[in-house]
Structures are given as structure tokens and as C-alpha cells.
Design an enzyme around this catalytic site. Structure first.
Site, PDB file in Angstrom:
ATOM      1  N   GLY A  66       0.833  -1.200   0.000  1.00  0.00           N
ATOM      2  CA  GLY A  66       0.000   0.000   0.000  1.00  0.00           C
ATOM      3  C   GLY A  66       0.865   1.247   0.000  1.00  0.00           C
ATOM      4  O   GLY A  66       0.701   2.151  -0.841  1.00  0.00           O
ATOM      5  N   ASP A  93       4.672 -10.153   7.086  1.00  0.00           N
ATOM      6  CA  ASP A  93       4.076 -11.302   6.385  1.00  0.00           C
ATOM      7  C   ASP A  93       4.984 -11.974   5.357  1.00  0.00           C
ATOM      8  O   ASP A  93       4.676 -13.054   4.884  1.00  0.00           O
ATOM      9  CB  ASP A  93       2.810 -10.861   5.636  1.00  0.00           C
ATOM     10  CG  ASP A  93       1.709 -10.425   6.582  1.00  0.00           C
ATOM     11  OD1 ASP A  93       1.867 -10.643   7.788  1.00  0.00           O
ATOM     12  OD2 ASP A  93       0.703  -9.865   6.113  1.00  0.00           O
ATOM     13  N   ARG A 104      -2.665 -12.565   5.496  1.00  0.00           N
ATOM     14  CA  ARG A 104      -3.966 -12.537   4.837  1.00  0.00           C
ATOM     15  C   ARG A 104      -3.930 -13.277   3.497  1.00  0.00           C
ATOM     16  O   ARG A 104      -4.761 -14.093   3.207  1.00  0.00           O
ATOM     17  CB  ARG A 104      -4.419 -11.090   4.606  1.00  0.00           C
ATOM     18  CG  ARG A 104      -5.601 -10.731   5.484  1.00  0.00           C
ATOM     19  CD  ARG A 104      -5.867  -9.266   5.473  1.00  0.00           C
ATOM     20  NE  ARG A 104      -4.796  -8.540   6.126  1.00  0.00           N
ATOM     21  CZ  ARG A 104      -4.498  -7.263   5.884  1.00  0.00           C
ATOM     22  NH1 ARG A 104      -5.158  -6.582   4.979  1.00  0.00           N
ATOM     23  NH2 ARG A 104      -3.537  -6.671   6.544  1.00  0.00           N
ATOM     24  N   ARG A 139       4.161  -8.845  15.930  1.00  0.00           N
ATOM     25  CA  ARG A 139       4.817  -7.642  15.422  1.00  0.00           C
ATOM     26  C   ARG A 139       5.869  -7.111  16.376  1.00  0.00           C
ATOM     27  O   ARG A 139       6.624  -6.211  16.035  1.00  0.00           O
ATOM     28  CB  ARG A 139       3.773  -6.522  15.322  1.00  0.00           C
ATOM     29  CG  ARG A 139       3.234  -6.340  13.991  1.00  0.00           C
ATOM     30  CD  ARG A 139       2.369  -5.106  13.928  1.00  0.00           C
ATOM     31  NE  ARG A 139       1.351  -5.316  12.940  1.00  0.00           N
ATOM     32  CZ  ARG A 139       1.587  -5.406  11.645  1.00  0.00           C
ATOM     33  NH1 ARG A 139       2.797  -5.264  11.188  1.00  0.00           N
ATOM     34  NH2 ARG A 139       0.616  -5.634  10.796  1.00  0.00           N
ATOM     35  N   ILE A 198      28.090 -23.929  14.901  1.00  0.00           N
ATOM     36  CA  ILE A 198      27.805 -22.512  15.139  1.00  0.00           C
ATOM     37  C   ILE A 198      28.781 -21.619  14.366  1.00  0.00           C
ATOM     38  O   ILE A 198      28.513 -20.464  14.104  1.00  0.00           O
ATOM     39  CB  ILE A 198      27.824 -22.142  16.645  1.00  0.00           C
ATOM     40  CG1 ILE A 198      29.224 -22.217  17.235  1.00  0.00           C
ATOM     41  CG2 ILE A 198      26.855 -22.975  17.432  1.00  0.00           C
ATOM     42  CD1 ILE A 198      29.340 -21.463  18.555  1.00  0.00           C
ATOM     43  N   ASN A 222      29.785 -21.668  11.297  1.00  0.00           N
ATOM     44  CA  ASN A 222      29.511 -21.465   9.877  1.00  0.00           C
ATOM     45  C   ASN A 222      30.789 -21.547   9.050  1.00  0.00           C
ATOM     46  O   ASN A 222      31.042 -20.714   8.175  1.00  0.00           O
ATOM     47  CB  ASN A 222      28.824 -20.111   9.630  1.00  0.00           C
ATOM     48  CG  ASN A 222      28.055 -20.107   8.324  1.00  0.00           C
ATOM     49  OD1 ASN A 222      27.636 -21.157   7.848  1.00  0.00           O
ATOM     50  ND2 ASN A 222      27.904 -18.935   7.729  1.00  0.00           N
ATOM     51  N   GLU A 260      37.655 -15.367  18.708  1.00  0.00           N
ATOM     52  CA  GLU A 260      38.575 -16.014  19.651  1.00  0.00           C
ATOM     53  C   GLU A 260      39.959 -16.295  19.065  1.00  0.00           C
ATOM     54  O   GLU A 260      40.932 -16.388  19.802  1.00  0.00           O
ATOM     55  CB  GLU A 260      37.945 -17.321  20.165  1.00  0.00           C
ATOM     56  CG  GLU A 260      37.629 -18.316  19.053  1.00  0.00           C
ATOM     57  CD  GLU A 260      36.889 -19.567  19.541  1.00  0.00           C
ATOM     58  OE1 GLU A 260      36.716 -19.724  20.759  1.00  0.00           O
ATOM     59  OE2 GLU A 260      36.480 -20.370  18.679  1.00  0.00           O
ATOM     60  N   GLN A 262      26.699 -21.734  22.242  1.00  0.00           N
ATOM     61  CA  GLN A 262      26.335 -23.041  21.668  1.00  0.00           C
ATOM     62  C   GLN A 262      24.985 -23.531  22.161  1.00  0.00           C
ATOM     63  O   GLN A 262      24.466 -24.524  21.673  1.00  0.00           O
ATOM     64  CB  GLN A 262      27.394 -24.079  22.040  1.00  0.00           C
ATOM     65  CG  GLN A 262      28.708 -23.854  21.343  1.00  0.00           C
ATOM     66  CD  GLN A 262      29.740 -24.897  21.734  1.00  0.00           C
ATOM     67  OE1 GLN A 262      29.620 -25.570  22.755  1.00  0.00           O
ATOM     68  NE2 GLN A 262      30.769 -25.015  20.930  1.00  0.00           N
TER      69      GLN A 262
HETATM   70  P1  ADP Z   1       1.006  -1.085   3.888  1.00  0.00           P
HETATM   71  O1  ADP Z   1       2.013  -0.142   3.330  1.00  0.00           O
HETATM   72  O2  ADP Z   1       1.509  -1.804   5.093  1.00  0.00           O
HETATM   73  O3  ADP Z   1       0.407  -1.964   2.818  1.00  0.00           O
HETATM   74  P2  ADP Z   1      -1.439   0.558   3.885  1.00  0.00           P
HETATM   75  O4  ADP Z   1      -2.023  -0.167   2.728  1.00  0.00           O
HETATM   76  O5  ADP Z   1      -2.314   0.842   5.039  1.00  0.00           O
HETATM   77  O6  ADP Z   1      -0.173  -0.193   4.508  1.00  0.00           O
HETATM   78  O7  ADP Z   1      -0.833   1.928   3.350  1.00  0.00           O
HETATM   79  C1  ADP Z   1      -0.235   2.852   4.220  1.00  0.00           C
HETATM   80  C2  ADP Z   1      -0.526   4.251   3.750  1.00  0.00           C
HETATM   81  O8  ADP Z   1      -0.037   4.430   2.422  1.00  0.00           O
HETATM   82  C3  ADP Z   1      -2.004   4.612   3.676  1.00  0.00           C
HETATM   83  O9  ADP Z   1      -2.525   5.042   4.907  1.00  0.00           O
HETATM   84  C4  ADP Z   1      -2.006   5.743   2.669  1.00  0.00           C
HETATM   85  O10 ADP Z   1      -1.648   6.953   3.258  1.00  0.00           O
HETATM   86  C5  ADP Z   1      -0.879   5.336   1.703  1.00  0.00           C
HETATM   87  N1  ADP Z   1      -1.490   4.654   0.546  1.00  0.00           N
HETATM   88  C6  ADP Z   1      -1.778   3.342   0.415  1.00  0.00           C
HETATM   89  N2  ADP Z   1      -2.314   3.091  -0.787  1.00  0.00           N
HETATM   90  C7  ADP Z   1      -2.380   4.267  -1.433  1.00  0.00           C
HETATM   91  C8  ADP Z   1      -2.852   4.689  -2.725  1.00  0.00           C
HETATM   92  N3  ADP Z   1      -3.345   3.821  -3.598  1.00  0.00           N
HETATM   93  N4  ADP Z   1      -2.758   6.010  -3.043  1.00  0.00           N
HETATM   94  C9  ADP Z   1      -2.225   6.889  -2.164  1.00  0.00           C
HETATM   95  N5  ADP Z   1      -1.791   6.557  -0.955  1.00  0.00           N
HETATM   96  C10 ADP Z   1      -1.856   5.273  -0.575  1.00  0.00           C
END
Ligand code: ADP
Length: 745
Positions: free
Chosen positions: A112, A158, A202, A294, A525, A527, A624, A659
Site C-alpha cells: 500500500g 508477512d 492474509r 509484530r 555454530i 559457519n 577467539e 552453543q
Molecule cells: P502497507 O504499506 O503496510 O500496505 P497501507 O495499505 O495501510 O499499509 O498503506 C499505508 C498508507 O499508504 C495509507 O494510509 C495511505 O496513506 C498510503 N497509501 C496506500 N495506498 C495508497 C494509494 N493507492 N494512493 C495513495 N496513498 C496510498
């Protein structure tokens, strides 16, 4: 390149869900930028801070990222921002950035955040034009920053993103899940119970799958590969019941939060619990791990990977031509790789689409080779039970033993080897205390339950020793192998086992008992084993060292003190360098480099200079065997004398804690994968006239077998380490991160 790009300012932000490892990444971004003489700003609270501007955009110094590496979450904050999703919000963000002269961004977030960043980049010229038109910024300012350049790092527990083998946060999340399930396992063993555990993911079953392998779970549900049968409930209950019948006291079922059946109907952890309760009449408990996954301090792998990625991100950003396509920086087979950002985002989103379209084969294949490989191994393990061969077929007699020093994960490997061997109907023998045990006739037959609970047990239940046989002993070993009718041998351990295997190969002509397939599985250990980039146990040791050094650093809050920490590794500096990277040590002494008087003089000068300034803590890590004469005691004495009243020096020899301990998830997963392949190899090759003697290993993330006869070519036998060691390439990064120590580690 035009004039205006000679001054560059970089902004760094963490966005979306927080993930452990974001802090080391930010630290690396800041320090690499400063090392290039470039101004760097942290943008607090992700896009929300970018839209708000003002105090949310903070100029960073070397010291402002000191002491954050061990912290979970992200110290610069992360938030979701609805405003940034709007054009007016992004216009405000553009104004705030350009005011500080920031036109290069490192975004650490999930798909996102990276999608949002790309949109922002595309709109940048038009956003600035609007700002000029509205007289919010001058035309001159806009002209100086015509393009926005981006680099993405994936922060997501994830491990769900294309373009990198591991995302920032995933290894640590696996640590948290494994710790929790270990704890649950220990209480469950007191009662006959089934635990259903829901983990995050997810659209990605990585955490569920890997934690199932790491904890020896008995059933798992992942989104990419739903149960094949329509009556999966019956299939699962049957498998759990079979486990009870062979004596298992507790069962563990892991459910990814996005699990569903073949028709995309969600399989909730609550439903799984009900099914088990109703059909098997068992006391069944549900644990949803939630945000525990997390949390906590980043693992050693996380810290080193995030450091390397942050370093590479800045170099990429500074080398990028204005307006060039944004890249995602990831890691593949230890190497930093760059791929077009939006292609990675598109592929990631495509998996979700493919799952929604119920094309599970494509979804699983898209996850790549080691995912499908791990899934296959897990399915075999969960369905395995002791079998007999069809009448007339003779079971093979396969022997397992250890060699070398103890390494966490040895038990995990034995457990898998024993169970997969029994599942194929063969007889599994174990020699206690390695070759010496075999010579003494200390051999027992293993059954299904003799390895119960071994998956996460530290140490070596079978016992191990560094003993190497003499000429006369080989004749006895051959006699024993004959007496026990051994058809194949698996040696899980370090150097002495590799040497013995090689010697056995060379004696085949006159000792025919040695004409059996032999596989060495690297577990040490240090490597330091040839034929593998990783040996089982090294990751656990690294985490042990890091945890102890974190504590040592905390103990020095009030005084001006330099710690000299001695770590194991024999003639291999892997543990020293990697723990140095993971703890922010300012200097590591490696056997590969040795120590000279000139080095020591320079290090003393640096320490004195630092402590004359505002430095309060020094941290040196010494392998060591870094140098036979400039010992840890010598180094401490030298620093103490030269430090005078400026600082005092403390020695910490970590010793055998390195170890011990329960194996890390990574060590458990590798031990499982390698042991499964070793058993396949032995079973396949027993009937050959001249079966091979090989070492299994991880090379470029692939499992490979190397003929033991070829290993000498790859080995520095005097130093007992591989000739080529991939991690030595990380030395410049460790050095760079540790310089300018005047204001904090
Ligand atoms: P992640 O980065 O973990 O997938 P999110 O999907 O919640 O998390 O995105 C985090 C932030 O990135 C959102 O709150 C928003 O501000 C921005 N963002 C996500 N998708 C878009 C988009 N398509 N356009 C503009 N900003 C976005």
C-alpha cells in the site's frame, strides 16, 4: 546530470503496519547518507507526517539514530493517512518536502505504502506546478526539484512481497511465533490437548508454513494452498487421531488468518477448534497470536539484513538519474537485488487475485521454490507415521550420528531424519556421541517417539564429539558398520564428521563396509563448513551473542566504558562480523584479517578521540582466534592503559552460551529441509555399486550436494574454513556504519 542535483536531500519514512527491523533500516539510511555528505531527514509518522510537515520533518545526525537498532517497531513512527490518498493531501506533502529540498525518498512500508509513493512520484511535477500557480512555492524552487526519486524497502512481517526473499520484519515475527508456540507446547504436554493457533498472513502463508515447520506442528492451513479434499475436516481429524495413536500427547494446528477452503470460504481458527472438539472430543484451545507477532527486538538476521538494505537504498537513490524508474531493494541469496518497484507491487497484488480466482497451483508456484519445497516437506511430515514395507521388501538400515561441537538445530535434524526414515519403512539406528560411540558400540535403534519434542530442543540429545578416528579406528568403524548392517550414514555436525567421511571414502578399496552412501549435514555454530553458505546452529549462536551484547550495552548506561567481547568461531570470523553488524560494534577483529600493531594503534586513537568527545560506550568484538598474540586480554590491557582516566575497559568472553539455547526458527527450518533431503538421498543411493559420499548445503538458497572429494578444492584446510566466504563482502558496510563514533553507536 544538471547543476541542481549536486545538492541532494534524502527523506526516509516508515509507513503502514510497523515491523521490527525498520529501526536498523532507518539507521542505515541515515548513516549512509551522511557518509556521502548528503542531508537526510526523517519524516515522522509516515505519510501523515509528510502531509503535516513542520516538526514532523526532522533533520538527522549520526547520533540521532544511535541506540535504536535493538528496538522493536519504528522510532520515527508509522501511521495510516487518509489525507495522503487525496490529491490535495499529496500536494501538501509535496510542498513540505520541497521546502526542505527533499526530492529523494526511501519508503519503508508494505505494498500500500509503495503504491502511494509511486502515485506521488508520478504526480510530483504537476503538484509542484499547482503549488507555483497557487503561489505556495516559488518557481525557482520548483525548477530545482523537477522530479521525485524513490526507492522502496519492504517492511512487512508477512513476507508477502515480490522482489525480495525476505521482507523486513518476517524473521523476527517468526521468532515471536516460535517462542509462543514453544511455550504453548510445554504447557500442552502436561495434558492431552490440541492447540489451534492463528497467525498473521492474509494472502500469504509464509508465517504459518514456516512456524509449522519450526515447531513441528501437526496440521497447517495457508491461503495459497487450501486443503485438497472437500472433507478436509475428516482428513485433518484422521491425521490428528493417528498422532494420538502413536503416543503424541499434544497436537498443534496452525491457521493463517487468511486461510480458506478450495471455494474461498474462510476457514477460521474458531471453526477448526470446533471441528476438533466435536469430532475428536478433545480438549481444544484457541490462541490468536495477534500483535505479539509484530513486537519485540529485531532478530540478528533482521538487523543485518535491514542494515544492508538501508545502505543499498541510499546508494541506489544517489546513483539514480532524475526521473528514473523507482526500484525496490530486496535481498536474494544474500545478495542485494534491485527490481522495478511497481512490477513487484503488481506481482504481489496478482497473488491475491489468483487466490481469489481459486487458481491455487499458480498462487503456490508464484511463491517460489523454497516455499513449495518447504510446503512439500511439511505435508510429508504431518502425514508421516511409522510404516512397514510390503512383504518381501527388506527395510534399509540407516545410521545417524553427530560430529564436532554442539549446535542448536542438531536435534531438529535428527527428528526429521528419524521420522521420515521410519515413514518409509526403514530401520533407523543412532550412534551416541558420534564416531566414538560407534567405535564403542554405543548404538541404539530409534522409534517414532524417541525423538518426540526434539524439534525445538537445544543441544544434541544423541551426544556429539570432536574426536577424529586414528588409522586403527577406521578398521573398527568398518567392523561396526558391518555388524549393524548399515546401508547408509548421515553425519550431522562439523569438521570432524566431514574429515571422517572423507577418510572413509579413501579407504573403500580395502574396507568394503565403507561402500555405502554417506551424507554430511552442516551443523556448526561457526559457519565454517565447505559446500554450504549456512550451517545449522550459526543463526542461533548469532542471536545468542546479540542478545547478550544488547544486555552488556545496557549495563553501561552511566559510565564511560569500552567493552571487548570475545566470540567463538574458531578460524572463521562469521559470528564476529555478523554480530558486529547486528549490535553496532565499532570494530570487529577477524581471523581472516588478523590484527596488526598499526590496527591497534589506530583503534586506540579512535577510542581516545571518541571518549574525549561525548562518547560513552565503546564496543569491540573479537573472534577467539583473531590473532594468536594480540589476545583479548592483551587488547583489553592495551586499551585500559591508553584509555587512562578517559574510559575503562571490560572484557566479556561469551563462551558456551553461544552453543546453547533453543534453535532459532531459521535453524529449525534449515535443519528440517536439509535432513529431509539427506534421507531421500540415502534411500535413493543405497543400491549403487559405488555410492557417493557428499555434503549437503545451501548454495545460493538452493539445496545442493557436493561430492566430498571435491570439497578440499573449496576449503582452506589449514584454517578449517571455506576458501570463499560470502559474508566477507559485508565488511565495508560494517566499517562504514561504525565510523564517526563520537556521538553514539
Ligand atoms: P502497507 O504499506 O503496510 O500496505 P497501507 O495499505 O495501510 O499499509 O498503506 C499505508 C498508507 O499508504 C495509507 O494510509 C495511505 O496513506 C498510503 N497509501 C496506500 N495506498 C495508497 C494509494 N493507492 N494512493 C495513495 N496513498 C496510498
Amino acid at each position: 546530470m544538471s547543476e541542481q542535483y549536486t545538492t541532494k536531500s534524502i527523506g526516509v519514512l516508515t509507513s503502514g503496519g510497523d515491523a521490527p527491523g525498520m529501526n536498523p533500516a532507518v539507521r542505515a539510511v541515515v548513516r549512509t547518507a551522511l557518509n556521502h555528505g548528503v542531508e537526510v531527514y526523517a519524516i515522522n509518522e509516515g505519510y501523515r507526517g509528510m502531509v503535516e510537515g513542520g516538526a514532523q520533518i526532522r533533520k538527522m545526525s549520526w547520533g540521532s539514530v544511535g541506540g535504536i537498532m535493538h528496538m522493536g517497531g519504528t522510532v520515527i513512527g508509522s501511521a495510516r493517512s487518509a489525507e495522503f490518498r487525496t490529491r490535495s493531501g499529496r500536494r501538501l506533502a509535496a510542498k513540505n518536502l520541497v521546502t526542505y529540498g527533499i526530492d529523494r525518498l526511501v519508503i519503508i512500508g508494505g505494498d500500500g505504502s509503495l503504491t502511494g509513493a509511486n502515485l506521488f512520484r508520478e504526480e510530483w511535477p504537476s503538484l509542484l506546478a499547482e503549488l507555483v500557480e497557487q503561489q505556495e512555492i516559488s518557481k525557482d524552487l520548483a525548477d530545482r526539484h523537477p522530479q521525485l526519486n524513490l526507492v522502496g524497502l519492504v517492511g512487512s512481517i508477512d513476507n508477502d512481497m515480490f522482489g525480495t526473499d525476505m521482507t523486513i520484519g518476517a524473521d523476527t515475527a517468526l521468532h515471536r511465533i516460535t517462542e509462543a508456540i514453544d511455550a504453548i507446547n510445554s504447557t500442552a504436554a502436561s495434558h492431552q490437548r490440541t492447540f489451534v493457533i492463528e497467525v498473521m498472513g492474509r494472502n500469504c502463508g509464509y508465517l504459518a508454513l514456516m512456524s509449522a515447520i519450526a515447531t513441528g506442528a501437526n496440521w497447517v492451513f495457508i491461503p495459497e494452498s487450501p486443503p485438497e479434499s472437500d472433507d478436509w475436516e475428516a482428513e485433518m481429524c484422521q491425521a490428528l487421531q493417528a498422532g494420538r495413536e502413536i503416543g503424541r500427547r499434544n497436537s498443534i494446528v496452525i491457521v493463517a488468518e487468511g486461510a480458506h477452503d478450495r471455494y474461498n470460504k474462510p476457514i477460521s481458527s474458531e471453526y477448526v477448534k470446533q471441528v476438533i472438539e466435536q469430532r475428536l472430543g478433545e480438549d481444544t484451545r484457541l490462541t490468536i497470536l495477534g500483535h505479539v507477532q509484530r513486537g519485540g527486538s529485531p532478530s540478528a538476521f533482521e538487523r543485518y539484513m535491514s542494515t544492508v538494505l538501508g545502505y543499498a537504498a541510499v546508494n541506489e537513490l544517489l546513483a539514480a538519474q532524475p526521473g528514473s524508474e523507482p526500484q525496490l531493494i530486496g535481498i536474494r541469496e544474500h545478495k542485494v537485488v534491485r527490481s522495478p518497484l511497481m512490477e513487484c507491487v503488481a506481482k504481489t497484488q496478482r497473488v491475491a487475485e489468483v487466490i481469489a480466482a481459486q487458481d491455487y497451483e499458480t498462487a503456490t508456484n508464484m511463491r517460489g521454490g523454497s516455499f513449495t519445497d518447504a510446503f512439500r516437506t511439511l505435508r510429508t511430515l504431518t502425514r508421516a507415521h511409522p510404516r512397514s514395507l510390503p512383504p518381501g521388501q527388506q527395510p534399509l538400515r540407516l545410521m545417524i550420528m553427530h560430529s564436532g561441537g554442539p549446535a542448536s538445530g542438531m536435534n531438529t535434524a535428527v527428528r526429521v531424519a528419524v521420522r521420515l526414515g521410519l515413514d518409509k519403512g526403514h530401520t533407523i539406528l543412532a550412534a551416541q556421541n558420534g564416531m566414538q560411540g560407534l567405535v564403542n558400540g554405543d548404538v541404539r535403534e530409534m522409534n517414532w517417539m524417541s525423538v518426540s519434542d526434539w524439534v525445538g530442543k537445544g543441544g544434541a540429545e544423541l551426544g556429539t564429539s570432536r574426536w577424529t578416528p586414528t588409522e586403527a579406528d577406521y578398521a573398527t568403524i568398518a567392523e561396526r558398520l558391518e555388524a549393524y548392517s548399515v546401508d547408509g550414514l548421515l553425519i550431522i555436525g562439523g569438521w570432524s564428521g566431514y574429515q571422517s567421511a572423507y577418510e572413509m571414502l579413501n579407504r573403500r578399496d580395502h574396507l568394503p563396509a565403507f561402500r555405502i552412501p554417506i551424507v554430511c549435514l552442516p551443523a556448526s555454530i561457526n559457519n565454517n563448513l565447505p559446500g554450504s553458505e549456512h550451517s545449522v546452529g550459526a543463526d542461533t549462536a548469532l542471536n545468542n551473542i546479540m542478545t547478550d551484547v544488547d544486555k552488556i550495552k545496557q549495563s553501561a548506561v552511566a559510565t564511560r566504558r569500552c567493552f571487548v567481547v570475545e566470540v567463538m568461531g574458531r578460524n572463521c570470523g562469521y559470528l564476529a562480523l555478523m554480530s558486529g553488524l547486528a549490535t553496532g560494534a565499532e570494530r570487529v577483529y577477524l581471523p581472516e584479517e588478523g590484527v596488526t600493531l598499526t590496527d591497534l594503534q589506530a583503534d586506540v586513537d579512535l577510542l581516545v578521540k571518541g571518549f574525549r568527545g561525548n562518547k560513552r560506550l565503546g564496543l569491540i568484538i573479537r573472534n577467539e582466534k583473531a590473532d594468536p598474540l594480540y589476545t583479548t586480554d592483551f587488547v583489553c590491557a592495551l586499551f585500559e592503559k591508553e584509555g587512562g582516566n578517559l574510559f575503562d575497559v571490560r572484557k566479556a568472553i561469551l563462551g558456551h552460551v553461544q552453543q546453547g539455547g533453543n534453535p532459532s526458527p531459521y535453524d529449525r527450518i534449515q535443519a528440517t529441509r536439509l535432513a529431509a533431503k539427506c534421507m531421500e538421498f540415502l534411500i535413493e543411493h543405497t543400491n549403487e555399486a559405488t555410492p557417493q559420499v557428499v555434503a549437503i548445503g545451501l548454495q545460493s538458497s538452493q539445496i545442493q550436494f557436493t561430492n566430498i572429494a571435491n570439497l578440499s578444492r573449496l576449503t582452506n584446510t589449514k584454517m578449517q574454513r571455506p576458501r570463499r566466504q560470502w559474508w566477507l563482502a559485508l565488511r565495508p558496510i560494517a566499517k562504514m556504519m561504525a565510523q564517526h563514533q563520537n556521538d553514539g553507536l
